[in-house]
Motif scaffolding. Sequence first.
Motif, PDB file in Angstrom:
ATOM      1  N   LYS A   8       0.864  -1.193   0.000  1.00 32.84           N
ATOM      2  CA  LYS A   8       0.000   0.000   0.000  1.00 32.84           C
ATOM      3  C   LYS A   8       0.893   1.233   0.000  1.00 32.84           C
ATOM      4  N   SER A   9       1.519   1.493  -1.127  1.00 35.55           N
ATOM      5  CA  SER A   9       2.550   2.526  -1.172  1.00 35.55           C
ATOM      6  C   SER A   9       1.987   3.935  -1.005  1.00 35.55           C
ATOM      7  N   PHE A  10       0.808   4.225  -1.551  1.00 32.01           N
ATOM      8  CA  PHE A  10       0.265   5.575  -1.460  1.00 32.01           C
ATOM      9  C   PHE A  10      -0.004   5.961  -0.018  1.00 32.01           C
ATOM     10  N   ILE A  11      -0.765   5.148   0.686  1.00 36.91           N
ATOM     11  CA  ILE A  11      -1.082   5.465   2.081  1.00 36.91           C
ATOM     12  C   ILE A  11       0.161   5.352   2.950  1.00 36.91           C
ATOM     13  N   GLY A  12       1.070   4.465   2.605  1.00 35.36           N
ATOM     14  CA  GLY A  12       2.311   4.327   3.358  1.00 35.36           C
ATOM     15  C   GLY A  12       3.157   5.589   3.297  1.00 35.36           C
ATOM     16  N   PHE A  13       3.311   6.138   2.095  1.00 38.58           N
ATOM     17  CA  PHE A  13       4.090   7.365   1.948  1.00 38.58           C
ATOM     18  C   PHE A  13       3.423   8.536   2.646  1.00 38.58           C
ATOM     19  N   ILE A  14       2.096   8.595   2.591  1.00 36.33           N
ATOM     20  CA  ILE A  14       1.378   9.688   3.262  1.00 36.33           C
ATOM     21  C   ILE A  14       1.578   9.605   4.773  1.00 36.33           C
ATOM     22  N   LEU A  15       1.420   8.413   5.339  1.00 38.64           N
ATOM     23  CA  LEU A  15       1.596   8.260   6.789  1.00 38.64           C
ATOM     24  C   LEU A  15       3.030   8.551   7.224  1.00 38.64           C
ATOM     25  N   ILE A  16       3.991   8.098   6.449  1.00 40.02           N
ATOM     26  CA  ILE A  16       5.393   8.366   6.786  1.00 40.02           C
ATOM     27  C   ILE A  16       5.681   9.864   6.697  1.00 40.02           C
ATOM     28  N   ALA A  17       5.155  10.529   5.679  1.00 46.23           N
ATOM     29  CA  ALA A  17       5.398  11.966   5.525  1.00 46.23           C
ATOM     30  C   ALA A  17       4.771  12.761   6.665  1.00 46.23           C
ATOM     31  N   ILE A  18       3.524  12.476   6.993  1.00 53.22           N
ATOM     32  CA  ILE A  18       2.858  13.213   8.073  1.00 53.22           C
ATOM     33  C   ILE A  18       3.520  12.906   9.415  1.00 53.22           C
ATOM     34  N   GLY A  19       3.812  11.644   9.678  1.00 51.73           N
ATOM     35  CA  GLY A  19       4.488  11.277  10.926  1.00 51.73           C
ATOM     36  C   GLY A  19       5.879  11.869  11.018  1.00 51.73           C
ATOM     37  N   GLY A  20       6.607  11.867   9.905  1.00 51.67           N
ATOM     38  CA  GLY A  20       7.949  12.441   9.899  1.00 51.67           C
ATOM     39  C   GLY A  20       7.946  13.933  10.133  1.00 51.67           C
ATOM     40  N   LEU A  21       7.019  14.624   9.482  1.00 56.85           N
ATOM     41  CA  LEU A  21       6.923  16.069   9.693  1.00 56.85           C
ATOM     42  C   LEU A  21       6.528  16.403  11.130  1.00 56.85           C
ATOM     43  N   THR A  22       5.579  15.660  11.670  1.00 54.38           N
ATOM     44  CA  THR A  22       5.164  15.891  13.052  1.00 54.38           C
ATOM     45  C   THR A  22       6.311  15.623  14.014  1.00 54.38           C
ATOM     46  N   LEU A  23       7.058  14.562  13.761  1.00 55.30           N
ATOM     47  CA  LEU A  23       8.193  14.249  14.631  1.00 55.30           C
ATOM     48  C   LEU A  23       9.289  15.298  14.510  1.00 55.30           C
ATOM     49  N   MET A  24       9.508  15.818  13.296  1.00 53.23           N
ATOM     50  CA  MET A  24      10.510  16.875  13.128  1.00 53.23           C
ATOM     51  C   MET A  24      10.114  18.133  13.886  1.00 53.23           C
ATOM     52  N   VAL A  25       8.820  18.459  13.901  1.00 52.94           N
ATOM     53  CA  VAL A  25       8.362  19.625  14.649  1.00 52.94           C
ATOM     54  C   VAL A  25       8.598  19.415  16.137  1.00 52.94           C
ATOM     55  N   LYS A  26       8.314  18.210  16.619  1.00 47.08           N
ATOM     56  CA  LYS A  26       8.503  17.930  18.042  1.00 47.08           C
ATOM     57  C   LYS A  26       9.983  17.916  18.426  1.00 47.08           C
ATOM     58  N   LEU A  27      10.828  17.532  17.493  1.00 49.10           N
ATOM     59  CA  LEU A  27      12.264  17.473  17.768  1.00 49.10           C
ATOM     60  C   LEU A  27      12.998  18.730  17.302  1.00 49.10           C
ATOM     61  N   SER A  28      12.269  19.786  16.951  1.00 48.44           N
ATOM     62  CA  SER A  28      12.906  20.978  16.394  1.00 48.44           C
ATOM     63  C   SER A  28      13.874  21.633  17.371  1.00 48.44           C
TER      64      SER A  28
END
Length: 99
Positions: free
Chosen positions: A53-73
């Motif tokens: 499920k590459s489409f939903i996988g990439f979306i979840l990774i992108a949103i999770g990664g961005l959220t984690l980057m904000v928390k670790l800023s």
Amino acid sequence: MKMNRHIGLALLLILLGALILLNKFGVHTGHLMGYLFPVAMIGLGWLGLKNGKSFIGFILIAIGGLTLMVKLSGLIAIVLAIGLIIYGFSLLKKKSNVY
């Protein structure tokens, strides 16, 4: 106990569930709970990629990664500042060796 690939996932799920329960019962788990959701999103995205499920996988990774980057800023800013200081000192050291 025979070790297989599902034991790691099972232990991770038990740990995450225990952290959620401790937080709900009033035991302060610190900022760890704030990192749980983005990491879970990245994990689910990776699982989606692994299952085709590459489409939903990439979306979840992108949103999770961005959220984690904000928390670790804050941590990212500290590492960047230390890197700039070290790079600045290395430039000074190279310049002083020229003369």
